[in-house]
Design a protein around this motif. Sequence first.
Motif, PDB file in Angstrom:
ATOM      1  N   HIS A   9      -2.217   7.885  -7.810  1.00  0.00           N
ATOM      2  CA  HIS A   9      -1.206   8.745  -7.192  1.00  0.00           C
ATOM      3  C   HIS A   9       0.191   8.145  -7.406  1.00  0.00           C
ATOM      4  O   HIS A   9       1.141   8.846  -7.758  1.00  0.00           O
ATOM      5  CB  HIS A   9      -1.519   8.917  -5.704  1.00  0.00           C
TER       6      HIS A   9
ATOM      7  N   CYS B  23       6.156  13.682  -0.043  1.00  0.00           N
ATOM      8  CA  CYS B  23       4.735  13.621  -0.405  1.00  0.00           C
ATOM      9  C   CYS B  23       3.941  13.118   0.782  1.00  0.00           C
ATOM     10  O   CYS B  23       4.353  12.178   1.446  1.00  0.00           O
ATOM     11  CB  CYS B  23       4.537  12.690  -1.603  1.00  0.00           C
TER      12      CYS B  23
ATOM     13  N   VAL C 206       8.380   9.621  -0.191  1.00  0.00           N
ATOM     14  CA  VAL C 206       7.872   8.431  -0.859  1.00  0.00           C
ATOM     15  C   VAL C 206       9.012   7.858  -1.682  1.00  0.00           C
ATOM     16  O   VAL C 206       9.522   8.521  -2.588  1.00  0.00           O
ATOM     17  CB  VAL C 206       6.673   8.778  -1.749  1.00  0.00           C
TER      18      VAL C 206
ATOM     19  N   HIS D 248      -0.267   5.929  -1.201  1.00  0.00           N
ATOM     20  CA  HIS D 248       0.285   5.207  -2.359  1.00  0.00           C
ATOM     21  C   HIS D 248       0.123   3.715  -2.160  1.00  0.00           C
ATOM     22  O   HIS D 248      -0.053   3.253  -1.030  1.00  0.00           O
ATOM     23  CB  HIS D 248       1.787   5.529  -2.498  1.00  0.00           C
TER      24      HIS D 248
ATOM     25  N   HIS E 225       3.757   9.490  -9.543  1.00  0.00           N
ATOM     26  CA  HIS E 225       5.172   9.455  -9.149  1.00  0.00           C
ATOM     27  C   HIS E 225       5.999   8.775 -10.244  1.00  0.00           C
ATOM     28  O   HIS E 225       7.090   9.241 -10.580  1.00  0.00           O
ATOM     29  CB  HIS E 225       5.351   8.688  -7.836  1.00  0.00           C
TER      30      HIS E 225
HETATM   31 ZN   LIG Z   1       2.650  10.957  -3.548  1.00  0.00          ZN
END
Ligand SMILES: [Zn+2]
Length: 245
Positions: A105, A205, A192, A209, A109
Amino acid sequence: MPVNALYRDDSYLSTCEAVVTAVHDDGGIEFDQTCFYATSGGQPGDTGFLERADGSKIVLGQTRHGATKDIILHVPLADQAPLTLGETLVLHVDWARRHKLMRMHTACHLLSVVCSYPITGAAVGEDESRVDFDMTDTIDKDEVTAKLMALVNENHPVYLQWITDEELAANPGIVKSKNVRPPIGLGRVSLVCIGENSAIDSQPCGGTHVAETQEAGQIHIAKIEKKGKENRRFRIRFGAPVDEA
Ligand SMILES: [Zn+2]
């Protein structure tokens, strides 16, 4: 009563104690609190098991939201023993799987930083993730991998910042995704942030993470596919690039 979703504040929490607050006809179980992530925003929900007071286990096949985001349903595999309301158990997330999802994930990003095009879709997976961009340019996948790995190796911090739904509504420009709705409706939205003072990126988000980019580890772009005239699908995999020649 809305569930206390502990992963929102601590994505590294792999176990917690919880009390059964509802058992649905389809088998879905609600708890007062949980460390299980429920499928949303392209990230699959957690699997794992519940540990009862007598030490026996109930295996969970998936975690998803109910009618609203305040409801998290933990769905056991078939033929698991039924639970009783008010029962206290210990929830155990399949951490090896979840940590891969967190690494992937975070890699998604980083890809959105390297490829600054509008995102039209994304799916995080344990072995491979994909991100679709609204773009017509042709990009070399090895160049993208090199830029991704530079961000990984620079080891930028990854952290959350909370803003209100109203603050997000007042700043629509911070949303990169064209058709994935930011995680609004809970009164607060998590941004994030990557890099000191969000120097690298900041994006609404609700997923989980890793805490620093280096933890994403070795990743590469395995493929860039043309999906329609204005859509490119990037596939991210773990490990070093494989020479296809
Ligand atoms: Zn995310």
